[in-house]
Design an enzyme around this catalytic site. Structure first.
Site, PDB file in Angstrom:
ATOM      1  N   GLY A 167       0.837  -1.206   0.000  1.00  0.00           N
ATOM      2  CA  GLY A 167       0.000   0.000   0.000  1.00  0.00           C
ATOM      3  C   GLY A 167       0.869   1.252   0.000  1.00  0.00           C
ATOM      4  O   GLY A 167       0.631   2.197  -0.763  1.00  0.00           O
ATOM      5  N   ASP A 202       5.359  -9.433   6.699  1.00  0.00           N
ATOM      6  CA  ASP A 202       4.512 -10.452   6.090  1.00  0.00           C
ATOM      7  C   ASP A 202       5.188 -11.248   4.969  1.00  0.00           C
ATOM      8  O   ASP A 202       4.734 -12.319   4.611  1.00  0.00           O
ATOM      9  CB  ASP A 202       3.231  -9.802   5.533  1.00  0.00           C
ATOM     10  CG  ASP A 202       2.445  -9.076   6.613  1.00  0.00           C
ATOM     11  OD1 ASP A 202       2.607  -9.417   7.789  1.00  0.00           O
ATOM     12  OD2 ASP A 202       1.672  -8.155   6.276  1.00  0.00           O
ATOM     13  N   ARG A 208      -1.211 -11.017   7.630  1.00  0.00           N
ATOM     14  CA  ARG A 208      -2.345 -10.462   6.869  1.00  0.00           C
ATOM     15  C   ARG A 208      -2.883 -11.512   5.897  1.00  0.00           C
ATOM     16  O   ARG A 208      -3.330 -12.558   6.366  1.00  0.00           O
ATOM     17  CB  ARG A 208      -1.920  -9.189   6.137  1.00  0.00           C
ATOM     18  CG  ARG A 208      -3.046  -8.212   5.940  1.00  0.00           C
ATOM     19  CD  ARG A 208      -2.571  -6.995   5.184  1.00  0.00           C
ATOM     20  NE  ARG A 208      -1.793  -6.093   6.000  1.00  0.00           N
ATOM     21  CZ  ARG A 208      -2.305  -5.141   6.772  1.00  0.00           C
ATOM     22  NH1 ARG A 208      -3.601  -4.961   6.814  1.00  0.00           N
ATOM     23  NH2 ARG A 208      -1.532  -4.353   7.482  1.00  0.00           N
TER      24      ARG A 208
HETATM   25  O1  F6P Z   1       1.400  -5.845   7.658  1.00  0.00           O
HETATM   26  C1  F6P Z   1       2.014  -6.062   8.882  1.00  0.00           C
HETATM   27  C2  F6P Z   1       1.022  -6.491   9.931  1.00  0.00           C
HETATM   28  O2  F6P Z   1       1.714  -6.733  11.130  1.00  0.00           O
HETATM   29  C3  F6P Z   1       0.150  -7.668   9.564  1.00  0.00           C
HETATM   30  O3  F6P Z   1       0.807  -8.897   9.732  1.00  0.00           O
HETATM   31  C4  F6P Z   1      -1.031  -7.478  10.468  1.00  0.00           C
HETATM   32  O4  F6P Z   1      -2.188  -8.001   9.888  1.00  0.00           O
HETATM   33  C5  F6P Z   1      -1.137  -5.981  10.557  1.00  0.00           C
HETATM   34  O5  F6P Z   1       0.090  -5.432  10.176  1.00  0.00           O
HETATM   35  C6  F6P Z   1      -1.500  -5.489  11.932  1.00  0.00           C
HETATM   36  O6  F6P Z   1      -1.626  -4.122  11.859  1.00  0.00           O
HETATM   37  P1  F6P Z   1      -1.823  -3.192  13.137  1.00  0.00           P
HETATM   38  O7  F6P Z   1      -0.514  -3.105  13.817  1.00  0.00           O
HETATM   39  O8  F6P Z   1      -2.270  -1.911  12.581  1.00  0.00           O
HETATM   40  O9  F6P Z   1      -2.820  -3.873  14.016  1.00  0.00           O
END
Ligand code: F6P
Length: 424
Positions: free
Chosen positions: A163, A209, A253
């Site tokens: 993104g 990820d 994710r």
């Molecule tokens: O993309 C990195 C990540 O850690 C993913 O593995 C997870 O789904 C997401 O970000 C969690 O995001 P946040 O820290 O905003 O909860």
């Protein structure tokens, strides 16, 4: 050339090593180096305050003053505070960052060689990150362009996930229009518009990820994997003691790389990943048959790893708590759930997450220096142990097509796209 670096999206170990490497490589190649705090949000906010009054700003907010050394330029002080976030300057916890505060008005900061000393071993991102909503709007990107031009910056390095890298490419493609509109509004001069006719952009993939196509490894993924392995080792011993089953939920994710690799490295009995749902319906039968077989062989412990994005063949989510209930009810196993959460993301980078960003940072600066208006924005990747430049948008488009393949239940295609990026 004036180069600015920002980190964006979810943090990952190794992001500081990226900043350090790019700052140092840039200086060695004669560039002026800047960092943007708080990701794209910092670009949008820009520098609204003169860089003269760190203490005054904090005081005016009716807060304790930050510890500022006499005669130190505030930008320098800011970097010092970032660098020694846990250290001597912050004994009373009153700085803008560690105290959870954000210093207003200075988001785009000039940096020197010493400012990034030792950053390779620090976890997270010292310059901050954000998932900016304002940068997604044209007004936000116009403000971002103005703020960069105001500081005379002509190249941008973005370290983040798909993104964030898409945002960088959109920004670059839109840049001429943004400059034109700023000129029409008389916010920049004709000379500035001419000097900043193009923005050079390069992306590095910072994400735990490992979900980006056209690179074998993303920065932060090896550390997160290591963290998961250590957690599984810890769980293994207590699981063995009680002869228990554990369902361990890992991040990733939409990507199953962390779950799959952790399963291989940690000795899991069953793994759930989004790209390859269990083939049998109902999958509960398949899992119980497999784990039941292991138990019949007198295995004392059971480890099931479930990726947070796991689902069945019909795309219904498979949740850790539900797996626990199945193991308890069907196999009579004393089962616990452990969600590793953000412990996977934080903390010191492993050696590879220092080496990879260091090498990729040097390549990123070279890519910017060699970039022309004809060259695409590059993403710096890793292919068969070599640092490579790949067209950023191709990598992003391919990564998106994995998600589409999963949505269309075309799992073979999803797996192929994940694994076959470099096959001609
Ligand atoms: O993309 C990195 C990540 O850690 C993913 O593995 C997870 O789904 C997401 O970000 C969690 O995001 P946040 O820290 O905003 O909860």
């Amino acid at each position: 050339m004036k180069i600015a670096i920002l980190t964006s999206g979810g943090d990952s170990a190794g992001m500081n090593a990226v900043v350090r490497s790019i700052v140092k490589a840039g200086i060695l190649k004669g560039c002026e180096m800047w960092v943007v705090r708080e990701g794209y949000e910092g670009l949008v906010q820009g520098n609204t305050e003169a860089a003269t009054s760190v203490n005054d700003q904090v005081k005016s907010d009716d807060q304790q003053p930050v510890l500022q050394q006499e005669g130190v330029h505030p930008d320098k002080q800011l970097l010092h505070n970032l660098r020694f976030g846990d250290g001597e300057l912050l004994k009373d916890g009153t700085t803008e960052f560690v105290g959870g505060r954000t210093l207003k008005g200075r988001y785009i900061v000039r940096v020197g060689w010493d400012d990034v000393r030792g950053w390779f071993s620090q976890g997270g991102t010292l310059i901050g990150t954000a998932r900016s909503m304002t940068f997604k709007t044209i007004e936000g990107r116009t403000a971002a362009a103005f703020n960069l031009i105001k500081e005379g910056i002509d190249a941008l390095v973005v370290c983040g996930g798909d993104g964030s890298l898409t945002g960088a490419d959109v920004f670059r493609r839109e840049w001429p229009d943004l400059v034109r509109s700023l000129k029409d509004q008389s916010r920049i001069t004709d000379k500035q518009a001419e000097q900043h006719a193009h923005l050079k952009v390069v992306g590095l993939v910072g994400s735990i990820d490992n979900d980006m196509c056209l690179t074998d490894l993303t920065i932060g993924a090896p550390t997160a994997l290591q963290r998961i392995c250590e957690a599984i080792d810890n769980i293994n011993s207590t699981a063995y003691s009680h002869s228990r089953a554990f369902v361990i939920e890992v991040m990733g994710r939409d990507c199953g790389w962390l779950a799959l690799m952790a399963g291989v490295a940690g000795g899991a009995d069953f793994i759930f990943i989004p790209e390859r749902p269990p083939s049998a319906q109902p999958w509960e039968d398949e899992m119980c048959a497999e784990i039941g077989r292991h138990r019949k062989l007198n295995k004392r412990k059971t480890i099931v790893i479930v990726a947070e994005g796991a689902h069945d063949l019909d795309l219904n989510p498979i949740r850790a708590e539900y797996i626990k209930d199945v193991l308890t009810e069907r196999l009579g196993l004393d089962t616990r759930v452990t969600t590793l959460g953000h412990t996977q993301r934080g903390g010191r980078p492993c050696a590879l997450d220092r080496i990879l960003p260091t090498l990729q940072g040097v390549e990123a600066v070279d890519a910017l220096i060699e970039s022309t208006t004809e060259t695409p924005s590059y993403m710096i990747g890793l292919h068969e142990n070599k640092v490579v430049r790949v067209p950023l948008m191709e990598a992003v488009a391919m990564t998106r097509s994995v998600a589409t393949a999963v949505k269309e239940k075309n799992f073979d295609k999803a797996l192929e796209l994940r694994g076959a990026e470099f096959k001609e």
